[in-house]
Design an enzyme around this catalytic site. Structure first.
Site, PDB file in Angstrom:
ATOM      1  N   SER A  36       0.806  -1.216   0.000  1.00 39.97           N
ATOM      2  CA  SER A  36       0.000   0.000   0.000  1.00 39.97           C
ATOM      3  C   SER A  36       0.840   1.268   0.000  1.00 39.97           C
ATOM      4  O   SER A  36       0.310   2.374  -0.120  1.00 39.97           O
ATOM      5  CB  SER A  36      -0.932   0.015   1.213  1.00 39.97           C
ATOM      6  N   ASP A  92       2.091 -10.538  -7.429  1.00 42.55           N
ATOM      7  CA  ASP A  92       2.109 -11.253  -8.706  1.00 42.55           C
ATOM      8  C   ASP A  92       1.441 -10.425  -9.792  1.00 42.55           C
ATOM      9  O   ASP A  92       1.905 -10.395 -10.946  1.00 42.55           O
ATOM     10  CB  ASP A  92       1.391 -12.599  -8.580  1.00 42.55           C
TER      11      ASP A  92
END
Length: 300
Positions: A216, A245
């Site tokens: 974040s 990913d």
């Protein structure tokens, strides 16, 4: 380079949602569960394909019910695949709490059977090759020795059960998250400044492009000449599973579309941000049009 090859793990993910994550010895009730294909290799390949790259996934599954499930799911994606059979299909059991935090246990299964002899007849040239550490390390070494000269190698050193200096220094990009970067650099990362220092340690050690994924808090790129920070996109996170990913796949896909590495980083941040707004790994991965619409981008 206009193609992406992902050589890596293919699993079935069993995702369970609950109010909180279990403590050792604690049994908790899950409010719901989902079954999806996963594994870092499959996840990154699907992310790359959805972001518009000509992508091929190479890996092993079991000749079993879960393997059939994976082939059905992959067949619905715009994704090329070279799938071989080994022992039982790999599995991942994922617990996610109401804040989107997760705990994951992985059974490697057929992923441990992917060996260099499985790759000898596969020709890859002038392409991007994506690697992760959920297949045998000697197979990863073989890929770098065999294909590294004429291709661009992006290695995600995850899971970081083993640190292989040959693999990391032989890659064109290595992409740890903050936990993995801490282990590789030997220093704790508690701030953006710490991440900058860790990237300097890693660049000095491996002499290659260092990307640190900060969740974040965004991401950074150290190319040896400068360290550049990329701000995150603000979203309401529901499940962070697979966000790294998604980032890697989107980054590789954008490199096939533009020679602008910084732009590729920015768009990878955007794609990863969108992915955490839904549950699951690959089911949450955005398509290129989703990213273009959400962030008003002009990309072909």
């Amino acid at each position: 380079m206009n193609r992406v090859f992902v050589i890596g793990s293919i699993n079935v993910d069993i995702l369970m949602l609950s109010d909180h994550l279990p403590e050792p010895g604690e049994t908790i009730k899950a409010g719901s569960f989902y079954v999806y294909p996963g594994g870092k290799g499959a996840n990154q390949a699907i992310s790359s394909a959805r972001m518009g790259a000509n992508t091929t996934l190479i890996g092993k599954i079991g000749n079993d019910y879960f393997g059939s499930l994976i082939k059905d799911f992959i067949g619905k994606e715009n994704l090329n695949s070279i799938i071989m059979y080994g022992q039982k299909t790999g599995m991942a059991f994922i617990n996610v709490d109401k804040n989107g935090k997760n705990m994951i246990s992985v059974f490697s299964g057929a992923n441990n059977d992917l060996r260099e002899e499985d790759l000898k007849d596969i020709k890859i040239d002038n392409s991007i090759i994506m690697l992760q550490q959920e297949i045998p390390m000697d197979t990863i070494e073989y890929v770098i020795k065999t294909y590294g000269r004429n291709n661009l190698i992006i290695t995600d050193p995850s899971p970081i059960n083993e640190i292989n200096d040959f693999v990391l220094s032989g890659s064109d990009y290595i992409t740890p998250n903050e936990v993995e970067a801490s282990k590789l650099s030997g220093m704790h990362i508690n701030s953006r400044e710490d991440a900058f220092k860790a990237s300097e340690i890693l660049y000095k050690k491996y002499q290659t492009n260092i990307i640190i994924k900060l969740g974040s808090y965004g991401s950074l790129l150290n190319n040896g000449n400068e360290i550049r920070y990329f701000k995150p996109s603000t979203v309401n996170a529901r499940d962070t599973t697979g966000a790294g990913d998604c980032f890697n796949g989107a980054f590789a896909a954008m490199l096939t579309k533009t020679s602008d590495v910084n732009k590729s980083m920015e768009i990878a941040n955007m794609a990863a941000a969108l992915s955490v707004t839904e549950y699951g790994a690959f089911p949450s991965f955005p398509y290129l049009n989703d990213v273009k619409t959400k962030f008003n981008l002009n990309i072909n």
